[in-house]
Design an enzyme around this catalytic site. Structure first.
Site, mmCIF file in Angstrom:
data_model
loop_
_atom_site.group_PDB
_atom_site.id
_atom_site.type_symbol
_atom_site.label_atom_id
_atom_site.label_comp_id
_atom_site.label_asym_id
_atom_site.label_seq_id
_atom_site.Cartn_x
_atom_site.Cartn_y
_atom_site.Cartn_z
ATOM 1 N N HIS A 41 0.861 -1.399 -0.264
ATOM 2 C CA HIS A 41 0.102 -0.516 0.324
ATOM 3 C C HIS A 41 0.390 1.098 0.264
ATOM 4 O O HIS A 41 0.396 2.352 -0.422
ATOM 5 C CB HIS A 41 -0.845 -0.005 1.076
ATOM 6 C CG HIS A 41 -2.450 -1.149 0.666
ATOM 7 N ND1 HIS A 41 -2.564 -1.718 2.260
ATOM 8 C CD2 HIS A 41 -2.922 -0.938 0.956
ATOM 9 C CE1 HIS A 41 -2.988 -2.643 2.069
ATOM 10 N NE2 HIS A 41 -4.376 -2.229 1.338
ATOM 11 N N GLU A 152 -1.034 -3.750 -8.904
ATOM 12 C CA GLU A 152 -1.724 -4.745 -9.637
ATOM 13 C C GLU A 152 -1.828 -5.766 -9.803
ATOM 14 O O GLU A 152 -1.783 -6.990 -10.604
ATOM 15 C CB GLU A 152 -0.238 -5.138 -11.173
ATOM 16 C CG GLU A 152 -0.110 -3.247 -12.149
ATOM 17 C CD GLU A 152 0.491 -2.616 -12.889
ATOM 18 O OE1 GLU A 152 1.865 -3.271 -12.686
ATOM 19 O OE2 GLU A 152 1.178 -1.609 -13.418
#
Ligand code: PAF
Length: 289
Positions: A41, A152
């Protein structure tokens, strides 16, 4: 300093509007998350910082993307640690709405992106992408940021969001950020917290199987079915319950008939009670946004 926590859409909009008024040309980035933040993150936050002057991270465990039998109630919620982690990146704001704020009584609107949200994770989680598209559209509408950054690792999710934004003419630019792995090779995920040491060691078969497929392609292997079968067998041999191992074109997500530019191998498997996903480019084609 910890970011300011904004609990509702009106406060988020007023805060961003005031910042834009004070500094014409200000670029705002949104990083949507469900919290339980890890280094993956924070890499999204770093990407957001490259693209904008100020960063808002949303933390909302979105109920509409969980099925009744899934882990909504036990999903890790670590707000205090999350705020400390975001302070280390000088994130300006955290948008942390309640479920009632996001889904007021009588809520009934749906968002569907039917073709991209077919196959792969959609087969075993048919509710998932509708819930993701819905909440992401609401977050994009609430922040009206210049850019929004998504990882991704959740490749199919990223394609669903890209398609939705294109189809609905949303002005926010969608940016994909590379999947981040732990040193042992496991793709970072908040759900890795569920794995004990033994299960985690077994789960390394998932990234290993996909890397082996990439190495086989680099060495000249071209048979899609064989590559998928070899990876499936390796994951199952380590005790993983394979949901799918599929080679697809990374932009359309249609199953590859041959290994051509843009081929990517996708897999989901459950180790213990934890479902993990991963993907690796075989002959990368699409540049990350
Ligand atoms: O990837 C996630 O963490 C979630 O699916 C998202 C995009 C924040 C929507 O709830």
């Amino acid at each position: 300093m910890r970011p300011a926590v904004l609990p509702d859409v009106a406060t988020l909009r007023a805060t961003i509007a005031a910042a834009r008024a004070a500094r014409p040309g200000l670029r705002v980035a949104l990083v949507p998350t469900m919290g339980a933040l890890h280094a993956g993150h924070l890499s999204l936050v770093d990407r957001a910082r490259e693209a904008a002057d100020v960063v808002v991270v949303s933390i909302f465990v979105n109920p509409t993307q969980f099925a009744a039998h899934e882990d909504l109630d036990t999903y890790p919620r670590t707000m205090e640690a999350d705020l400390d982690a975001l302070a280390s990146r000088a994130v300006e704001w955290v948008f942390a709405p309640s479920a009632a704020e996001m889904y007021p009584t009588g809520f009934q609107t749906e968002v569907r992106v039917p073709r991209v949200a077919t196959g792969l994770c959609a087969t075993s989680r048919p509710h998932f992408f509708g819930g993701v598209a819905l909440v992401v559209l609401k977050l994009l509408n609430a922040a009206m940021a210049d850019v929004a950054v998504f990882g991704e690792k959740d490749w199919q999710q990223l394609q669903v969001i890209r398609r939705m934004v294109l189809d609905l003419n949303h002005p926010t630019q969608i940016v994909g950020a590379p999947l981040i792995r732990d040193p042992d090779g496991l793709a970072m995920s908040s759900r890795n917290a569920y794995l004990d040491a033994t299960t985690r060691a077994a789960a390394l078969a998932l990234p290993r199987a996909l890397q082996n497929a990439a190495q086989a392609v680099a060495a000249g292997a071209r048979d899609v079915a064989t590559l998928e079968a070899d990876a499936t067998r390796a994951i199952a041999a380590a005790g993983g319950r394979v949901d799918y191992v599929t080679i697809c074109d990374e932009a359309s997500l249609e199953r590859s008939q041959a290994i051509t530019t843009g081929a990517r191998i996708f897999a989901a498997a459950t180790f213990g009670s934890t479902r993990l996903i991963d993907n690796v480019g075989l002959l990368p084609g699409v540049a990350a946004g």
